[in-house]
Design a protein around this motif. Structure first.
Motif, PDB file in Angstrom:
ATOM      1  N   ALA A 186       0.877  -1.173   0.000  1.00 16.17           N
ATOM      2  CA  ALA A 186       0.000   0.000   0.000  1.00 16.17           C
ATOM      3  C   ALA A 186       0.911   1.218   0.000  1.00 16.17           C
ATOM      4  CB  ALA A 186      -0.922  -0.002   1.219  1.00 16.17           C
ATOM      5  N   PRO A 187       1.275   1.714  -1.176  1.00 11.50           N
ATOM      6  CA  PRO A 187       2.292   2.776  -1.254  1.00 11.50           C
ATOM      7  C   PRO A 187       1.787   4.105  -0.718  1.00 11.50           C
ATOM      8  CG  PRO A 187       1.325   2.385  -3.400  1.00 11.50           C
ATOM      9  CD  PRO A 187       0.774   1.324  -2.500  1.00 11.50           C
ATOM     10  N   ASN A 188       2.746   4.982  -0.422  1.00 15.34           N
ATOM     11  CA  ASN A 188       2.388   6.364  -0.101  1.00 15.34           C
ATOM     12  C   ASN A 188       1.803   7.029  -1.345  1.00 15.34           C
ATOM     13  OD1 ASN A 188       3.175   6.511   2.626  1.00 15.34           O
ATOM     14  ND2 ASN A 188       5.314   6.734   2.037  1.00 15.34           N
ATOM     15  N   MET A 189       0.795   7.851  -1.143  1.00 12.16           N
ATOM     16  CA  MET A 189       0.137   8.510  -2.274  1.00 12.16           C
ATOM     17  C   MET A 189      -0.219   9.943  -1.907  1.00 12.16           C
ATOM     18  SD  MET A 189      -2.415   5.532  -3.689  1.00 12.16           S
ATOM     19  CE  MET A 189      -1.808   3.916  -4.141  1.00 12.16           C
ATOM     20  N   VAL A 190      -0.724  10.669  -2.877  1.00 14.90           N
ATOM     21  CA  VAL A 190      -1.207  12.031  -2.676  1.00 14.90           C
ATOM     22  C   VAL A 190      -2.711  12.034  -2.902  1.00 14.90           C
ATOM     23  CG1 VAL A 190      -1.127  14.405  -3.518  1.00 14.90           C
ATOM     24  CG2 VAL A 190       0.992  13.059  -3.376  1.00 14.90           C
ATOM     25  N   ASP A 191      -3.448  12.661  -1.999  1.00 19.34           N
ATOM     26  CA  ASP A 191      -4.894  12.792  -2.133  1.00 19.34           C
ATOM     27  C   ASP A 191      -5.168  13.890  -3.162  1.00 19.34           C
ATOM     28  OD1 ASP A 191      -7.577  13.150  -1.956  1.00 19.34           O
ATOM     29  OD2 ASP A 191      -7.652  13.344   0.222  1.00 19.34           O
ATOM     30  N   THR A 192      -5.491  13.508  -4.381  1.00 23.38           N
ATOM     31  CA  THR A 192      -5.691  14.495  -5.450  1.00 23.38           C
ATOM     32  C   THR A 192      -6.987  15.287  -5.282  1.00 23.38           C
ATOM     33  OG1 THR A 192      -6.690  12.757  -6.823  1.00 23.38           O
ATOM     34  CG2 THR A 192      -4.335  13.194  -7.119  1.00 23.38           C
ATOM     35  N   ALA A 193      -7.846  14.846  -4.364  1.00 23.69           N
ATOM     36  CA  ALA A 193      -9.034  15.650  -4.077  1.00 23.69           C
ATOM     37  C   ALA A 193      -8.675  16.857  -3.214  1.00 23.69           C
ATOM     38  CB  ALA A 193     -10.084  14.793  -3.378  1.00 23.69           C
ATOM     39  N   ARG A 194      -7.563  16.752  -2.481  1.00 23.93           N
ATOM     40  CA  ARG A 194      -7.141  17.842  -1.595  1.00 23.93           C
ATOM     41  C   ARG A 194      -5.979  18.632  -2.180  1.00 23.93           C
ATOM     42  NH1 ARG A 194      -7.446  16.282   4.787  1.00 23.93           N
ATOM     43  NH2 ARG A 194      -9.574  15.461   4.814  1.00 23.93           N
ATOM     44  N   PHE A 195      -5.145  17.977  -2.954  1.00 26.30           N
ATOM     45  CA  PHE A 195      -3.947  18.623  -3.483  1.00 26.30           C
ATOM     46  C   PHE A 195      -3.983  18.542  -5.009  1.00 26.30           C
ATOM     47  CE2 PHE A 195      -2.895  16.884   0.673  1.00 26.30           C
ATOM     48  CZ  PHE A 195      -2.399  18.015   1.316  1.00 26.30           C
ATOM     49  N   THR A 196      -4.061  19.697  -5.641  1.00 20.62           N
ATOM     50  CA  THR A 196      -4.091  19.756  -7.105  1.00 20.62           C
ATOM     51  C   THR A 196      -2.998  20.700  -7.580  1.00 20.62           C
ATOM     52  OG1 THR A 196      -5.729  21.533  -7.021  1.00 20.62           O
ATOM     53  CG2 THR A 196      -6.560  19.273  -7.250  1.00 20.62           C
ATOM     54  N   PRO A 197      -2.426  20.441  -8.768  1.00 20.06           N
ATOM     55  CA  PRO A 197      -1.375  21.334  -9.274  1.00 20.06           C
ATOM     56  C   PRO A 197      -1.904  22.740  -9.515  1.00 20.06           C
ATOM     57  CG  PRO A 197      -1.459  19.264 -10.499  1.00 20.06           C
ATOM     58  CD  PRO A 197      -2.688  19.311  -9.662  1.00 20.06           C
ATOM     59  N   GLY A 198      -1.119  23.732  -9.111  1.00 17.28           N
ATOM     60  CA  GLY A 198      -1.480  25.115  -9.392  1.00 17.28           C
ATOM     61  C   GLY A 198      -0.903  25.551 -10.723  1.00 17.28           C
ATOM     62  N   PRO A 199      -1.150  26.783 -11.102  1.00 20.51           N
ATOM     63  CA  PRO A 199      -0.589  27.275 -12.372  1.00 20.51           C
ATOM     64  C   PRO A 199       0.925  27.315 -12.311  1.00 20.51           C
ATOM     65  CG  PRO A 199      -1.558  29.074 -11.089  1.00 20.51           C
ATOM     66  CD  PRO A 199      -1.956  27.804 -10.410  1.00 20.51           C
ATOM     67  N   ARG A 200       1.539  26.993 -13.422  1.00 23.03           N
ATOM     68  CA  ARG A 200       3.009  26.976 -13.495  1.00 23.03           C
ATOM     69  C   ARG A 200       3.544  28.392 -13.378  1.00 23.03           C
ATOM     70  NH1 ARG A 200       7.162  23.731 -15.326  1.00 23.03           N
ATOM     71  NH2 ARG A 200       8.872  24.771 -16.412  1.00 23.03           N
ATOM     72  N   ASP A 201       4.526  28.591 -12.493  1.00 24.23           N
ATOM     73  CA  ASP A 201       5.158  29.887 -12.308  1.00 24.23           C
ATOM     74  C   ASP A 201       6.444  29.894 -13.131  1.00 24.23           C
ATOM     75  OD1 ASP A 201       6.758  32.055 -11.342  1.00 24.23           O
ATOM     76  OD2 ASP A 201       5.481  32.139  -9.557  1.00 24.23           O
ATOM     77  N   ALA A 202       6.425  30.558 -14.263  1.00 26.00           N
ATOM     78  CA  ALA A 202       7.587  30.548 -15.164  1.00 26.00           C
ATOM     79  C   ALA A 202       8.819  31.134 -14.505  1.00 26.00           C
ATOM     80  CB  ALA A 202       7.253  31.308 -16.443  1.00 26.00           C
ATOM     81  N   ARG A 203       8.621  32.128 -13.612  1.00 23.68           N
ATOM     82  CA  ARG A 203       9.782  32.755 -12.964  1.00 23.68           C
ATOM     83  C   ARG A 203      10.485  31.775 -12.040  1.00 23.68           C
ATOM     84  NH1 ARG A 203      10.451  35.195  -8.210  1.00 23.68           N
ATOM     85  NH2 ARG A 203       8.215  35.041  -7.762  1.00 23.68           N
ATOM     86  N   ILE A 204       9.696  31.033 -11.253  1.00 26.28           N
ATOM     87  CA  ILE A 204      10.279  30.043 -10.352  1.00 26.28           C
ATOM     88  C   ILE A 204      10.895  28.898 -11.159  1.00 26.28           C
ATOM     89  CG2 ILE A 204       9.752  28.328  -8.584  1.00 26.28           C
ATOM     90  CD1 ILE A 204       7.659  30.246  -7.485  1.00 26.28           C
ATOM     91  N   ALA A 205      10.189  28.476 -12.224  1.00 22.95           N
ATOM     92  CA  ALA A 205      10.690  27.373 -13.047  1.00 22.95           C
ATOM     93  C   ALA A 205      12.033  27.734 -13.691  1.00 22.95           C
ATOM     94  CB  ALA A 205       9.665  27.026 -14.111  1.00 22.95           C
ATOM     95  N   ALA A 206      12.236  28.994 -13.996  1.00 20.98           N
ATOM     96  CA  ALA A 206      13.491  29.413 -14.624  1.00 20.98           C
ATOM     97  C   ALA A 206      14.637  29.361 -13.639  1.00 20.98           C
ATOM     98  CB  ALA A 206      13.350  30.824 -15.174  1.00 20.98           C
TER      99      ALA A 206
END
Length: 358
Positions: A338-358
Protein backbone atom coordinates in the motif's frame (compact mmCIF):
# COMPACT_ATOMS: atom_id res chain seq x y z
CA UNK A 1 43.20 20.83 26.26
CA UNK A 2 39.68 22.16 26.76
CA UNK A 3 40.72 25.75 26.07
CA UNK A 4 42.62 24.76 22.93
CA UNK A 5 39.78 22.67 21.64
CA UNK A 6 37.25 25.41 22.36
CA UNK A 7 39.45 27.91 20.54
CA UNK A 8 39.76 25.75 17.45
CA UNK A 9 36.05 25.00 17.55
CA UNK A 10 35.17 28.67 17.92
CA UNK A 11 37.35 29.55 14.92
CA UNK A 12 35.47 27.03 12.81
CA UNK A 13 38.44 24.67 12.67
CA UNK A 14 36.36 21.76 13.91
CA UNK A 15 38.22 18.99 12.13
CA UNK A 16 41.44 20.15 13.80
CA UNK A 17 39.72 20.22 17.19
CA UNK A 18 38.43 16.67 16.79
CA UNK A 19 41.80 15.44 15.50
CA UNK A 20 43.54 16.95 18.54
CA UNK A 21 41.11 15.25 20.92
CA UNK A 22 41.47 11.92 19.14
CA UNK A 23 45.26 12.11 19.44
CA UNK A 24 45.14 12.79 23.18
CA UNK A 25 42.45 10.13 23.70
CA UNK A 26 44.80 7.57 22.14
CA UNK A 27 47.72 8.60 24.36
CA UNK A 28 49.19 7.07 27.50
CA UNK A 29 48.41 9.84 30.00
CA UNK A 30 45.32 8.51 31.74
CA UNK A 31 43.89 11.80 33.03
CA UNK A 32 44.46 13.62 29.73
CA UNK A 33 43.03 10.68 27.81
CA UNK A 34 39.81 10.67 29.83
CA UNK A 35 39.57 14.47 29.59
CA UNK A 36 39.73 14.14 25.80
CA UNK A 37 37.12 11.40 25.82
CA UNK A 38 34.79 13.60 27.86
CA UNK A 39 35.21 16.45 25.39
CA UNK A 40 34.48 14.12 22.46
CA UNK A 41 31.24 12.99 24.09
CA UNK A 42 30.15 16.57 24.77
CA UNK A 43 30.87 17.49 21.15
CA UNK A 44 28.64 14.70 19.89
CA UNK A 45 31.52 12.44 18.82
CA UNK A 46 30.52 9.45 20.91
CA UNK A 47 31.80 6.96 18.31
CA UNK A 48 35.33 8.44 18.60
CA UNK A 49 35.06 8.39 22.39
CA UNK A 50 33.84 4.80 22.41
CA UNK A 51 36.72 3.63 20.22
CA UNK A 52 39.23 5.29 22.57
CA UNK A 53 37.99 3.41 25.64
CA UNK A 54 38.59 -0.16 26.74
CA UNK A 55 35.60 -2.27 27.68
CA UNK A 56 34.72 -3.17 31.28
CA UNK A 57 37.41 -5.85 31.44
CA UNK A 58 39.98 -4.04 29.30
CA UNK A 59 43.66 -3.70 30.21
CA UNK A 60 43.54 0.13 30.31
CA UNK A 61 40.70 0.27 32.82
CA UNK A 62 42.09 1.26 36.24
CA UNK A 63 41.73 -1.60 38.75
CA UNK A 64 39.79 0.33 41.39
CA UNK A 65 38.91 3.69 42.86
CA UNK A 66 37.58 6.89 41.35
CA UNK A 67 39.78 6.58 38.26
CA UNK A 68 38.07 3.28 37.44
CA UNK A 69 34.66 4.83 38.08
CA UNK A 70 35.50 7.75 35.80
CA UNK A 71 36.66 5.49 32.97
CA UNK A 72 33.60 3.27 33.24
CA UNK A 73 31.24 6.24 33.58
CA UNK A 74 32.57 7.71 30.34
CA UNK A 75 32.34 4.29 28.70
CA UNK A 76 28.69 4.03 29.81
CA UNK A 77 27.85 7.42 28.26
CA UNK A 78 29.72 6.69 25.02
CA UNK A 79 28.26 3.20 24.66
CA UNK A 80 24.77 4.56 25.25
CA UNK A 81 25.20 7.19 22.55
CA UNK A 82 26.38 4.61 19.97
CA UNK A 83 23.45 2.30 20.70
CA UNK A 84 25.32 -0.34 22.72
CA UNK A 85 22.84 -0.43 25.58
CA UNK A 86 23.96 -3.64 27.29
CA UNK A 87 27.56 -2.48 27.41
CA UNK A 88 26.43 0.90 28.76
CA UNK A 89 24.41 -0.89 31.44
CA UNK A 90 27.33 -3.13 32.47
CA UNK A 91 29.74 -0.18 32.56
CA UNK A 92 27.40 1.99 34.63
CA UNK A 93 26.73 -0.81 37.11
CA UNK A 94 30.46 -1.50 37.46
CA UNK A 95 31.15 2.21 38.00
CA UNK A 96 28.48 2.34 40.70
CA UNK A 97 30.40 -0.28 42.65
CA UNK A 98 33.09 2.38 43.12
CA UNK A 99 30.77 5.40 43.50
CA UNK A 100 27.38 4.06 44.65
CA UNK A 101 25.95 7.54 45.23
CA UNK A 102 26.44 8.78 41.66
CA UNK A 103 22.96 9.85 40.52
CA UNK A 104 24.03 10.39 36.89
CA UNK A 105 25.20 6.77 36.68
CA UNK A 106 21.95 5.57 38.22
CA UNK A 107 20.10 7.50 35.52
CA UNK A 108 22.22 5.73 32.88
CA UNK A 109 21.25 2.37 34.39
CA UNK A 110 17.55 3.26 34.39
CA UNK A 111 17.63 4.46 30.79
CA UNK A 112 19.29 1.27 29.55
CA UNK A 113 16.89 -0.94 31.48
CA UNK A 114 13.95 0.90 29.89
CA UNK A 115 15.48 0.72 26.42
CA UNK A 116 16.21 -3.00 26.62
CA UNK A 117 12.76 -3.75 28.08
CA UNK A 118 10.98 -2.34 25.03
CA UNK A 119 12.46 -5.04 22.79
CA UNK A 120 10.78 -7.80 24.82
CA UNK A 121 7.27 -8.79 23.63
CA UNK A 122 4.43 -8.05 26.04
CA UNK A 123 3.62 -11.06 28.21
CA UNK A 124 -0.06 -11.54 29.00
CA UNK A 125 -1.59 -13.65 31.76
CA UNK A 126 -2.82 -16.94 30.20
CA UNK A 127 -5.84 -16.86 32.51
CA UNK A 128 -7.05 -13.65 30.85
CA UNK A 129 -7.54 -15.18 27.42
CA UNK A 130 -11.09 -14.68 26.17
CA UNK A 131 -13.10 -17.34 24.39
CA UNK A 132 -16.02 -16.63 22.10
CA UNK A 133 -15.14 -12.98 21.40
CA UNK A 134 -16.90 -11.57 18.33
CA UNK A 135 -15.98 -8.23 16.84
CA UNK A 136 -18.16 -5.83 14.90
CA UNK A 137 -18.17 -6.73 11.21
CA UNK A 138 -15.88 -4.37 9.27
CA UNK A 139 -14.48 -2.63 12.37
CA UNK A 140 -10.67 -2.30 12.33
CA UNK A 141 -8.51 -1.02 15.17
CA UNK A 142 -5.39 0.82 13.98
CA UNK A 143 -2.70 0.76 16.69
CA UNK A 144 -0.09 3.50 16.36
CA UNK A 145 2.23 5.41 18.70
CA UNK A 146 1.41 8.90 17.41
CA UNK A 147 -1.70 10.48 15.95
CA UNK A 148 -2.82 13.53 14.07
CA UNK A 149 -4.91 14.50 17.10
CA UNK A 150 -1.59 15.03 18.91
CA UNK A 151 0.59 16.44 16.14
CA UNK A 152 0.98 16.45 12.36
CA UNK A 153 3.86 14.44 10.90
CA UNK A 154 4.32 12.21 7.87
CA UNK A 155 3.58 9.22 10.10
CA UNK A 156 0.34 10.64 11.50
CA UNK A 157 -0.87 11.88 8.10
CA UNK A 158 -0.38 8.41 6.59
CA UNK A 159 -2.26 6.84 9.49
CA UNK A 160 -5.16 9.21 8.98
CA UNK A 161 -5.25 8.70 5.22
CA UNK A 162 -5.13 4.91 5.66
CA UNK A 163 -8.12 5.16 7.99
CA UNK A 164 -9.98 7.40 5.53
CA UNK A 165 -9.25 4.94 2.72
CA UNK A 166 -10.60 2.11 4.84
CA UNK A 167 -13.81 4.08 5.38
CA UNK A 168 -14.09 4.67 1.63
CA UNK A 169 -13.69 0.92 1.11
CA UNK A 170 -16.61 0.25 3.44
CA UNK A 171 -14.71 -0.56 6.62
CA UNK A 172 -15.20 1.07 10.01
CA UNK A 173 -11.77 2.06 11.38
CA UNK A 174 -10.88 3.42 14.81
CA UNK A 175 -7.36 4.72 15.58
CA UNK A 176 -5.87 3.81 18.96
CA UNK A 177 -2.90 6.07 19.73
CA UNK A 178 -0.67 4.47 22.36
CA UNK A 179 1.48 7.41 23.44
CA UNK A 180 4.06 7.77 26.18
CA UNK A 181 2.84 10.09 28.90
CA UNK A 182 5.52 12.67 28.01
CA UNK A 183 4.17 12.99 24.47
CA UNK A 184 0.73 13.83 25.84
CA UNK A 185 1.89 16.76 27.97
CA UNK A 186 1.85 19.36 25.17
CA UNK A 187 -1.68 18.54 23.91
CA UNK A 188 -2.92 18.42 27.49
CA UNK A 189 -1.56 21.92 28.15
CA UNK A 190 -3.02 23.18 24.85
CA UNK A 191 -6.41 21.69 25.74
CA UNK A 192 -6.28 23.35 29.17
CA UNK A 193 -5.47 26.75 27.65
CA UNK A 194 -8.37 26.30 25.21
CA UNK A 195 -10.73 25.80 28.15
CA UNK A 196 -11.09 22.03 27.80
CA UNK A 197 -10.67 21.03 31.41
CA UNK A 198 -10.93 17.36 30.54
CA UNK A 199 -7.46 17.66 28.99
CA UNK A 200 -6.49 15.01 26.47
CA UNK A 201 -7.98 11.70 27.50
CA UNK A 202 -9.56 8.80 25.63
CA UNK A 203 -13.02 10.31 25.46
CA UNK A 204 -11.89 13.79 24.37
CA UNK A 205 -9.67 12.72 21.46
CA UNK A 206 -12.69 12.94 19.18
CA UNK A 207 -13.03 12.54 15.42
CA UNK A 208 -11.36 13.94 12.34
CA UNK A 209 -12.94 13.40 8.90
CA UNK A 210 -15.32 10.95 10.60
CA UNK A 211 -12.38 8.85 11.82
CA UNK A 212 -12.63 8.30 15.60
CA UNK A 213 -9.44 8.55 17.67
CA UNK A 214 -8.76 7.09 21.10
CA UNK A 215 -5.63 8.07 23.05
CA UNK A 216 -4.13 5.62 25.53
CA UNK A 217 -1.30 6.80 27.78
CA UNK A 218 1.45 4.20 28.17
CA UNK A 219 3.65 3.94 31.24
CA UNK A 220 7.26 3.22 30.30
CA UNK A 221 8.37 -0.26 31.25
CA UNK A 222 11.45 -0.31 33.48
CA UNK A 223 12.16 -4.00 32.98
CA UNK A 224 10.95 -6.87 30.81
CA UNK A 225 8.78 -8.23 33.64
CA UNK A 226 7.43 -4.83 34.72
CA UNK A 227 3.72 -5.07 35.68
CA UNK A 228 3.20 -2.04 33.41
CA UNK A 229 3.29 -4.49 30.49
CA UNK A 230 0.16 -6.31 31.64
CA UNK A 231 -1.47 -3.00 32.64
CA UNK A 232 -1.00 -1.79 29.07
CA UNK A 233 -2.72 -4.90 27.71
CA UNK A 234 -5.52 -4.47 30.26
CA UNK A 235 -5.97 -0.78 29.41
CA UNK A 236 -6.03 -1.52 25.68
CA UNK A 237 -8.47 -4.39 26.33
CA UNK A 238 -10.90 -2.02 28.03
CA UNK A 239 -11.04 0.02 24.82
CA UNK A 240 -11.11 -3.08 22.62
CA UNK A 241 -14.14 -4.58 24.32
CA UNK A 242 -15.98 -1.23 23.95
CA UNK A 243 -14.93 -0.70 20.32
CA UNK A 244 -15.34 -4.37 19.29
CA UNK A 245 -12.94 -4.56 16.32
CA UNK A 246 -12.87 -7.57 14.03
CA UNK A 247 -9.23 -7.05 13.02
CA UNK A 248 -6.14 -5.46 14.57
CA UNK A 249 -3.91 -3.29 12.38
CA UNK A 250 -0.61 -2.19 13.96
CA UNK A 251 1.86 0.13 12.24
CA UNK A 252 5.60 0.51 12.73
CA UNK A 253 7.35 0.53 15.21
CA UNK A 254 7.38 -2.99 16.57
CA UNK A 255 6.09 -1.85 20.00
CA UNK A 256 2.66 -1.36 18.40
CA UNK A 257 2.90 -4.85 16.94
CA UNK A 258 3.82 -6.21 20.39
CA UNK A 259 0.54 -4.84 21.75
CA UNK A 260 -1.45 -6.10 18.75
CA UNK A 261 0.06 -9.57 19.12
CA UNK A 262 -0.83 -9.65 22.83
CA UNK A 263 -4.42 -8.59 22.06
CA UNK A 264 -4.58 -11.16 19.26
CA UNK A 265 -3.56 -13.86 21.74
CA UNK A 266 -6.11 -12.68 24.32
CA UNK A 267 -9.08 -12.32 21.94
CA UNK A 268 -8.26 -14.55 18.97
CA UNK A 269 -8.34 -11.67 16.49
CA UNK A 270 -6.40 -11.52 13.21
CA UNK A 271 -3.43 -9.14 13.32
CA UNK A 272 -2.03 -7.12 10.39
CA UNK A 273 1.39 -5.44 10.68
CA UNK A 274 2.01 -2.39 8.51
CA UNK A 275 5.77 -1.98 8.03
CA UNK A 276 6.50 1.65 7.13
CA UNK A 277 10.27 1.45 7.32
CA UNK A 278 13.25 -0.42 8.70
CA UNK A 279 14.22 1.72 11.66
CA UNK A 280 17.52 -0.01 12.25
CA UNK A 281 18.65 1.01 8.77
CA UNK A 282 17.54 4.59 9.38
CA UNK A 283 19.59 4.63 12.59
CA UNK A 284 22.60 3.14 10.79
CA UNK A 285 22.59 5.92 8.20
CA UNK A 286 22.00 8.72 10.71
CA UNK A 287 24.63 7.48 13.18
CA UNK A 288 27.32 7.02 10.54
CA UNK A 289 28.89 4.26 12.65
CA UNK A 290 28.22 1.31 10.34
CA UNK A 291 27.87 -0.75 13.53
CA UNK A 292 25.44 -3.55 12.76
CA UNK A 293 26.33 -5.21 16.08
CA UNK A 294 25.01 -2.29 18.15
CA UNK A 295 22.01 -3.24 20.28
CA UNK A 296 19.81 -0.57 18.73
CA UNK A 297 20.44 -2.05 15.28
CA UNK A 298 20.45 -5.74 16.09
CA UNK A 299 17.56 -5.80 18.56
CA UNK A 300 15.36 -3.49 16.47
CA UNK A 301 15.84 -5.73 13.44
CA UNK A 302 15.20 -8.86 15.49
CA UNK A 303 12.03 -7.52 17.15
CA UNK A 304 10.66 -6.18 13.87
CA UNK A 305 11.34 -9.45 12.06
CA UNK A 306 9.65 -11.46 14.81
CA UNK A 307 6.52 -9.34 14.47
CA UNK A 308 6.53 -9.62 10.66
CA UNK A 309 6.59 -13.40 11.00
CA UNK A 310 3.98 -13.42 13.77
CA UNK A 311 1.43 -11.29 11.91
CA UNK A 312 -1.38 -12.87 9.93
CA UNK A 313 -0.61 -10.42 7.12
CA UNK A 314 1.99 -7.71 6.44
CA UNK A 315 1.47 -4.46 4.51
CA UNK A 316 4.39 -2.34 3.33
CA UNK A 317 5.14 0.64 1.10
CA UNK A 318 6.89 -0.71 -1.98
CA UNK A 319 8.33 -3.66 -3.86
CA UNK A 320 11.84 -3.23 -2.48
CA UNK A 321 10.52 -3.33 1.07
CA UNK A 322 8.34 -6.31 0.21
CA UNK A 323 11.39 -8.23 -1.03
CA UNK A 324 13.25 -7.43 2.20
CA UNK A 325 10.33 -8.65 4.33
CA UNK A 326 10.05 -11.88 2.33
CA UNK A 327 13.81 -12.41 2.71
CA UNK A 328 13.28 -12.40 6.48
CA UNK A 329 11.08 -15.48 6.31
CA UNK A 330 7.59 -14.06 5.73
CA UNK A 331 5.65 -16.03 3.06
CA UNK A 332 5.26 -13.80 -0.02
CA UNK A 333 1.51 -14.44 -0.24
CA UNK A 334 1.12 -12.74 3.18
CA UNK A 335 2.81 -9.48 2.12
CA UNK A 336 0.82 -6.74 0.34
CA UNK A 337 1.82 -3.25 -0.85
CA UNK A 338 0.00 0.00 0.00
CA UNK A 339 2.29 2.78 -1.25
CA UNK A 340 2.39 6.36 -0.10
CA UNK A 341 0.14 8.51 -2.27
CA UNK A 342 -1.21 12.03 -2.68
CA UNK A 343 -4.89 12.79 -2.13
CA UNK A 344 -5.69 14.50 -5.45
CA UNK A 345 -9.03 15.65 -4.08
CA UNK A 346 -7.14 17.84 -1.59
CA UNK A 347 -3.95 18.62 -3.48
CA UNK A 348 -4.09 19.76 -7.11
CA UNK A 349 -1.37 21.33 -9.27
CA UNK A 350 -1.48 25.11 -9.39
CA UNK A 351 -0.59 27.27 -12.37
CA UNK A 352 3.01 26.98 -13.50
CA UNK A 353 5.16 29.89 -12.31
CA UNK A 354 7.59 30.55 -15.16
CA UNK A 355 9.78 32.76 -12.96
CA UNK A 356 10.28 30.04 -10.35
CA UNK A 357 10.69 27.37 -13.05
CA UNK A 358 13.49 29.41 -14.62
Amino acid sequence: LGIRTAGLWGLGRRDEAIAALRAVAAGADQDARLDAVGHLIRLGRAADAYRALDGVGGSRVPPDGRARARHLGLLARAAEDVGRYREALDAARSALEETPGDRALRDVVRRQERRLARFVPLRDRPADRVSGYRGRNGRSLLIVNDGIVLRQTGYTVRTHQVARAQRTAGLDPVVLVVAHTGRLERPRRAAWRAGRRDGMDAESAGRLDDVPYVVLAETVRRAADDPAAVRLIDDASAHLTRLAPAVLHAATPFSNAHLAAALRDRYGLPFVYEVRGFREETWLVKSGTGDTEADIYRLTRQADTEMMRAADAVVTLGEGMRREIVSRGVPPERVAIAPNMVDTARFTPGPRDARIAA
